[in-house]
Design an enzyme around this catalytic site. Structure first.
Site, PDB file in Angstrom:
ATOM      1  N   HIS A   1       0.804  -1.231   0.000  1.00  0.00           N
ATOM      2  CA  HIS A   1       0.000   0.000   0.000  1.00  0.00           C
ATOM      3  C   HIS A   1       0.831   1.271   0.000  1.00  0.00           C
ATOM      4  O   HIS A   1       0.282   2.349   0.221  1.00  0.00           O
ATOM      5  CB  HIS A   1      -0.911   0.051   1.231  1.00  0.00           C
ATOM      6  CG  HIS A   1      -1.985  -0.986   1.251  1.00  0.00           C
ATOM      7  ND1 HIS A   1      -3.257  -0.756   0.799  1.00  0.00           N
ATOM      8  CD2 HIS A   1      -1.963  -2.270   1.664  1.00  0.00           C
ATOM      9  CE1 HIS A   1      -3.988  -1.852   0.954  1.00  0.00           C
ATOM     10  NE2 HIS A   1      -3.215  -2.790   1.475  1.00  0.00           N
TER      11      HIS A   1
ATOM     12  N   LYS B   1      -8.347  13.990   4.966  1.00  0.00           N
ATOM     13  CA  LYS B   1      -7.534  12.767   4.959  1.00  0.00           C
ATOM     14  C   LYS B   1      -6.547  12.880   6.113  1.00  0.00           C
ATOM     15  O   LYS B   1      -6.458  13.944   6.740  1.00  0.00           O
ATOM     16  CB  LYS B   1      -6.782  12.620   3.633  1.00  0.00           C
ATOM     17  CG  LYS B   1      -5.999  13.870   3.203  1.00  0.00           C
ATOM     18  CD  LYS B   1      -5.341  13.713   1.832  1.00  0.00           C
ATOM     19  CE  LYS B   1      -6.302  13.898   0.684  1.00  0.00           C
ATOM     20  NZ  LYS B   1      -6.437  12.740  -0.169  1.00  0.00           N
ATOM     21  N   ARG B   2      -5.823  11.805   6.412  1.00  0.00           N
ATOM     22  CA  ARG B   2      -4.790  11.907   7.446  1.00  0.00           C
ATOM     23  C   ARG B   2      -3.851  13.062   7.111  1.00  0.00           C
ATOM     24  O   ARG B   2      -3.614  13.367   5.937  1.00  0.00           O
ATOM     25  CB  ARG B   2      -4.006  10.593   7.542  1.00  0.00           C
ATOM     26  CG  ARG B   2      -4.745   9.473   8.251  1.00  0.00           C
ATOM     27  CD  ARG B   2      -5.083   9.826   9.685  1.00  0.00           C
ATOM     28  NE  ARG B   2      -3.911   9.820  10.537  1.00  0.00           N
ATOM     29  CZ  ARG B   2      -3.685   8.917  11.478  1.00  0.00           C
ATOM     30  NH1 ARG B   2      -4.557   7.958  11.725  1.00  0.00           N
ATOM     31  NH2 ARG B   2      -2.588   8.975  12.212  1.00  0.00           N
TER      32      ARG B   2
ATOM     33  N   LYS C   1       0.913  14.373   1.708  1.00  0.00           N
ATOM     34  CA  LYS C   1      -0.441  14.715   1.232  1.00  0.00           C
ATOM     35  C   LYS C   1      -0.599  16.229   1.045  1.00  0.00           C
ATOM     36  O   LYS C   1      -1.586  16.691   0.485  1.00  0.00           O
ATOM     37  CB  LYS C   1      -1.487  14.174   2.203  1.00  0.00           C
ATOM     38  CG  LYS C   1      -1.482  12.633   2.301  1.00  0.00           C
ATOM     39  CD  LYS C   1      -2.524  12.148   3.308  1.00  0.00           C
ATOM     40  CE  LYS C   1      -2.450  10.662   3.590  1.00  0.00           C
ATOM     41  NZ  LYS C   1      -3.055   9.833   2.527  1.00  0.00           N
TER      42      LYS C   1
ATOM     43  N   THR D   1      -8.507   6.742  -1.611  1.00  0.00           N
ATOM     44  CA  THR D   1      -9.864   6.212  -1.773  1.00  0.00           C
ATOM     45  C   THR D   1     -10.881   7.307  -1.476  1.00  0.00           C
ATOM     46  O   THR D   1     -12.000   7.278  -2.003  1.00  0.00           O
ATOM     47  CB  THR D   1     -10.114   4.999  -0.851  1.00  0.00           C
ATOM     48  OG1 THR D   1      -9.598   5.300   0.447  1.00  0.00           O
ATOM     49  CG2 THR D   1      -9.439   3.756  -1.382  1.00  0.00           C
TER      50      THR D   1
ATOM     51  N   LYS E   1     -14.589   8.496  -3.254  1.00  0.00           N
ATOM     52  CA  LYS E   1     -15.846   8.767  -2.547  1.00  0.00           C
ATOM     53  C   LYS E   1     -16.355  10.163  -2.885  1.00  0.00           C
ATOM     54  O   LYS E   1     -17.556  10.374  -3.084  1.00  0.00           O
ATOM     55  CB  LYS E   1     -15.645   8.620  -1.030  1.00  0.00           C
ATOM     56  CG  LYS E   1     -15.261   7.204  -0.612  1.00  0.00           C
ATOM     57  CD  LYS E   1     -14.629   7.153   0.776  1.00  0.00           C
ATOM     58  CE  LYS E   1     -13.852   5.858   0.975  1.00  0.00           C
ATOM     59  NZ  LYS E   1     -13.034   5.885   2.200  1.00  0.00           N
TER      60      LYS E   1
HETATM   61  C1  Z57 Z   1      -2.433   3.408   4.805  1.00  0.00           C
HETATM   62  O1  Z57 Z   1      -3.618   3.917   5.166  1.00  0.00           O
HETATM   63  C2  Z57 Z   1      -2.059   3.359   3.483  1.00  0.00           C
HETATM   64  C3  Z57 Z   1      -0.835   2.832   3.162  1.00  0.00           C
HETATM   65  C4  Z57 Z   1       0.001   2.364   4.128  1.00  0.00           C
HETATM   66  O2  Z57 Z   1       1.201   1.853   3.825  1.00  0.00           O
HETATM   67  C5  Z57 Z   1      -0.400   2.410   5.469  1.00  0.00           C
HETATM   68 BR1  Z57 Z   1       0.726   1.775   6.782  1.00  0.00          BR
HETATM   69  C6  Z57 Z   1      -1.606   2.929   5.808  1.00  0.00           C
HETATM   70  C7  Z57 Z   1      -3.016   3.842   2.440  1.00  0.00           C
HETATM   71  C8  Z57 Z   1      -2.389   4.614   1.295  1.00  0.00           C
HETATM   72  O3  Z57 Z   1      -1.689   5.727   1.787  1.00  0.00           O
HETATM   73  C9  Z57 Z   1      -3.467   5.062   0.331  1.00  0.00           C
HETATM   74  O4  Z57 Z   1      -2.907   5.688  -0.798  1.00  0.00           O
HETATM   75  C10 Z57 Z   1      -4.308   3.873  -0.119  1.00  0.00           C
HETATM   76  O5  Z57 Z   1      -5.417   4.303  -0.865  1.00  0.00           O
HETATM   77  C11 Z57 Z   1      -4.796   3.084   1.074  1.00  0.00           C
HETATM   78  O6  Z57 Z   1      -3.719   2.715   1.917  1.00  0.00           O
HETATM   79  C12 Z57 Z   1      -5.521   1.815   0.673  1.00  0.00           C
HETATM   80  O7  Z57 Z   1      -4.794   1.081  -0.254  1.00  0.00           O
END
Ligand code: Z57
Length: 832
Positions: free
Chosen positions: A374, A565-566, A571, A673, A677
């Site tokens: 991810h 978002k976080r 970001k 994501t 939305k």
């Molecule tokens: C997290 O929320 C995501 C990636 C990570 O390596 C960790 Br730890 C936590 C997120 C990404 O930042 C997003 O870009 C992505 O859409 C989401 O994971 C789901 O794939």
């Protein structure tokens, strides 16, 4: 009386029993009964929570009926099952979602009304289970919804944290954290399975001995044993009978807890050991994309993975199957590397417990796991200090050494002794201290590896997993993320749902591609008007919440520009701040200028230990304080930081968005994501070519997407040539003015030091290239403003945007996982 309920579910109103019936009168009876028999209350003294519980239990009965039918079906027919392993599930509130999936929202609303209750008001009462940080945890929740909706046999495994993600409050502009005691009023959605538990070992040492046949055996003597107890939550699909299981593990002291023998009756240390055991599932680590390297976190990971694998083996053997066929029964998806210890754990279970030889154990293991990556942030790739690892999991350290020894032998021949590559592929890193590389363990132990958006999957192969790709190209795939339209449209935006369904029917809820049929209506003036009216109503509702929560007046006629978002440097929430200050300065210099009124809405949590992220929150609030109260601005721009961003609040924010800000540095956001939305809810995206933005833009059309900034390739090039932020700063007077203003203390009561850490990093060593993208961002925002002036055209773009989001349903993602990785099929469930 039920003959008139007209619920359209096709259930005979006369035959319904109060435990399972779906008609209004039956639901009413169930709610009344539950108030009495579950809560022990009667209307005169019942609280809001009592009523919430009464309804929740009525819904739960109907879930259980489907859940039992699903389990029965799965047991009888021995289907292949997906096990989704995730350290996080960011579920959001259950009640309304279950009503929608059961197809009884309207009926329950009516039943409540007849009982003198307001269903919406009760729904607002639910404390959401925030068992995740952000995108990764929310994705797991969307995938559970889609698995059930597609009728795929699946179990989600994770941790039942007693405290989920902290609650955020803002005081004096700073984030303060409060614990999330989400279980304080009880949890009607889970069922404790006391009888389903496993013992999990920690620490100690490994004895070796020869058995009678002369075989070398390993005996792990732990320092600590913890019991994992299963807590099950049924996850119902949309208008199907499939209810899958989300099985979360709670840690406890084991029953055999013997304080006579090893604590010599020492009550204090016995209590202390109990606390140590319970600590393992106590609290979610609040970091997103940031590793902490703490012993307790490793214990959490191993704890839930070992419980889950033992559980799967138990299920498999109880069905009368052979351990040798384990990989045919279960496919185990690793949601990032957090559960990657499973590779070593399955080897241990197969060899040390089930007596298989190495070769066969490895054959089964490497056919069982698949790994989703991810992130592209190198610093977010998980590693564990080897000494720490060995002290928690001594047997697994041995196994990893042996897995690695065999792998390095193989790689040496394949790569003809290319030492640099071999050391990058090794499961063990060398430096001042040795460490275990979890991504490498996951890659080696899995038969498939996937990224979460097309660009991300390509970049994985070129950067962080390059050597793996070159060695094992056949393992690499892409599975672009998706979101569930049930929660993110039907539940969050019933008004837009009705408008859409009124034109094209309800098929889109299960087959999001059908939204395409909306396209012709983009040219229908009446439809545009209705579309914008829904948007306006959602903005009004959000404005009301903002007023209530923050006391700030925002104008629902202004453009709602949303960045939620976080909080993370990559970001680039602070790039948005630079834009706001630029706009502010323009107006200050020419107060009579014609500016499109905008409300900038931020929300998001910062990891409690992430200083710069917390400073970004303070900066947003400080700028807001000045801008919102400046008479020259006269309310034309407003800045709002909506506290405690979570699923509940997201459901209120997305539908009210005109503009969706997706402004990460290209090449940094794996997918995103929230972008999906927001776009689904008709917001137009301002974004970089990053993550899934690329695919969203392809789908909605470039004319309906506000693109800006460097591409991932250009970012790499600028960096390799040596990025000099100072040049941008000194050459761009507007940018210089903004930075100097922040540094002068203009937004901080003349305290010029508060934001220095932030501005210094932007000026001297910014990894995220804010200044390089600044002018492009400002120019693009001017185009957004122009576009918004033509509301008719905007409506058209917004409708087309929604109409073309069909690809981004998590149903599509899950179908791809099923067909291309898991090789599992749907199993329809029938109710008897
Ligand atoms: C997290 O929320 C995501 C990636 C990570 O390596 C960790 Br730890 C936590 C997120 C990404 O930042 C997003 O870009 C992505 O859409 C989401 O994971 C789901 O794939």
């Amino acid at each position: 009386a039920d003959a008139t309920n007209g619920n359209g579910n096709g259930h005979s109103p006369y035959l319904e029993d109060s435990r399972t019936g779906l008609g209004v009168d039956t639901l009413k009876r169930a709610i009344r009964n539950n108030l009495f028999y579950v809560q022990g209350k009667f209307p005169e003294i019942a609280t809001r929570n009592d009523y919430y519980m009464a309804i929740a239990y009525a819904v739960r009965d109907r879930l259980l009926q489907r859940w039992v039918a699903s389990v029965k079906q799965y047991i009888q027919e021995k289907h292949r099952v997906v096990a989704y392993l995730s350290a996080e599930y960011l579920l959001g509130p259950h009640l309304a979602n279950n009503l929608i999936n059961l197809g009884i929202y309207k009926e329950t609303e009516q039943a409540c009304k007849e009982l003198g209750l307001d269903l919406e008001w009760l729904i607002e009462k639910e404390v959401e289970p925030g068992l995740g940080n952000g995108g990764l945890g929310r994705l797991a929740a969307c995938y559970m919804d889609s698995l059930a909706t597609l009728e795929v046999p699946a179990i989600g495994y994770g941790i039942r944290y007693q405290f989920g993600i902290f609650e955020q409050d803002i005081r004096d502009g700073w984030q303060v954290e409060d614990t999330d005691n989400w279980l304080r009023r009880g949890n009607p959605w889970e069922i404790a399975r006391r009888e389903l538990s496993y013992d999990i070992k920690f620490g100690g040492y490994v004895q070796t001995y020869l058995d009678r046949a002369g075989k070398l055996c390993f005996n792990w003597i732990p320092e600590l044993v913890v019991k994992g107890v299963a807590y099950d939550t049924p996850i119902l699909g949309y208008k199907v009978n499939t209810a899958n299981t989300l099985r979360l593990w709670k840690s406890e002291a084991p029953h055999s807890f013997d304080f006579q023998s090893f604590n010599a009756g020492d009550y204090n240390s016995a209590v202390n050991s109990k606390i140590i055991c319970e600590n393992i599932s106590k609290v979610l680590y609040p970091n997103d994309e940031q590793i902490e390297g703490k012993r307790l976190r490793l214990q959490q990971q191993y704890f839930f993975v070992s419980c889950s694998l033992q559980d799967m083996i138990g299920i498999h053997l109880r069905q009368g199957e052979k351990i040798h066929d384990f990989h045919k029964k279960f496919v185990v998806q690793l949601n990032d590397t957090h559960p990657a210890i499973g590779v070593a754990e399955l080897m241990r279970l197969l060899m040390d417990v089930h007596q298989l030889e190495w070769e066969e154990a490895w054959d089964i293991t490497s056919k069982t796991f698949a790994y989703t990556n991810h992130t592209l942030l190198p610093e977010a790739l998980e590693t564990w200090d080897l000494q720490l690892f060995g002290s928690v999991l001594p047997r697994h350290l041995q196994l990893i050494y042996e897995i690695n020894r065999r792998f390095v032998d193989y790689a040496t021949i394949k790569l003809y002794g290319n030492h640099q590559k071999i050391s990058s592929l090794s499961l063990i890193g060398e430096g001042p201290r040795k460490y275990i590389k979890m991504a490498n363990l996951a890659c080696l132990g899995s038969f498939a590896i996937n990224g979460v958006a097309a660009l991300h999957s390509e970049l994985l192969k070129k950067t962080v997993l390059k050597d793996w790709y070159e060695l094992m190209p056949h393992k690499f795939q892409n599975k672009t993320n998706g979101v569930t339209p049930r929660r993110w449209m039907v539940l969050a935006n019933p008004e837009l749902t009705n408008l859409i369904s009124g034109k094209i029917g309800e098929g889109w809820i299960k087959n999001l591609h059908e939204l395409k049929q909306l396209e012709p209506f983009a040219d229908d003036p009446e439809f545009r008007k209705e579309w914008m009216q829904v948007k306006f109503n959602k903005k009004k509702a959000l404005a009301k919440r903002i007023k209530k929560r923050l006391g700030v007046d925002v104008d629902p006629n202004s453009m709602f520009d949303i960045l939620v978002k976080r909080i993370h440097e990559y970001k680039r929430q602070h790039l948005k701040v630079l834009h706001i200050i630029t706009l502010y300065n323009q107006i200050k210099k020419n107060p009579s200028m014609d500016v499109v009124p905008r409300t900038f809405i931020f929300a998001g949590k910062a990891a409690p230990g992430y200083r710069k992220a917390k400073l970004m929150i303070k900066l947003i609030n400080s700028v807001g304080e000045i801008v919102n109260n400046d008479p020259d601005i006269n309310g034309r721009i407003k800045v709002v930081f909506y506290p405690n961003y979570n699923v509940t609040n997201a459901q209120k924010i997305y539908p009210a968005a005109d503009v969706s800000e997706q402004i990460s540095t290209a090449g940094k956001e794996a997918s995103g994501t929230g972008n999906m939305k927001l776009s689904l809810n008709g917001a137009l995206t301002v974004g970089t070519l990053d993550g899934a933005n690329v695919e969203i833009r392809e789908c909605v059309g470039e004319e309906n997407f506000f693109l800006f900034g460097l591409t991932a390739d250009e970012v790499a090039k600028v960096k390799s040539e040596g990025y000099k932020p100072w040049d941008y700063y000194s050459e761009n007077p507007n940018l210089k003015e903004v930075i100097d203003q922040i540094n002068s203390g203009y937004f901080s009561h003349l305290d010029s030091k508060v934001f220095k850490e932030l501005t210094d990093s932007l000026l001297y060593d910014d990894q995220y290239l804010l200044f390089a993208d600044y002018q492009s961002y400002i120019d693009t925002q001017a185009k957004v403003e122009e576009a918004f002036k033509d509301q008719d055209k905007w409506a058209r773009m917004s409708i087309l945007n929604t109409a073309r989001m069909g690809k981004f349903s998590s149903d599509r993602s899950i179908r791809e996982y099923c067909d291309e990785i898991w090789k599992v099929e749907s199993v329809p469930v029938t109710l008897d």
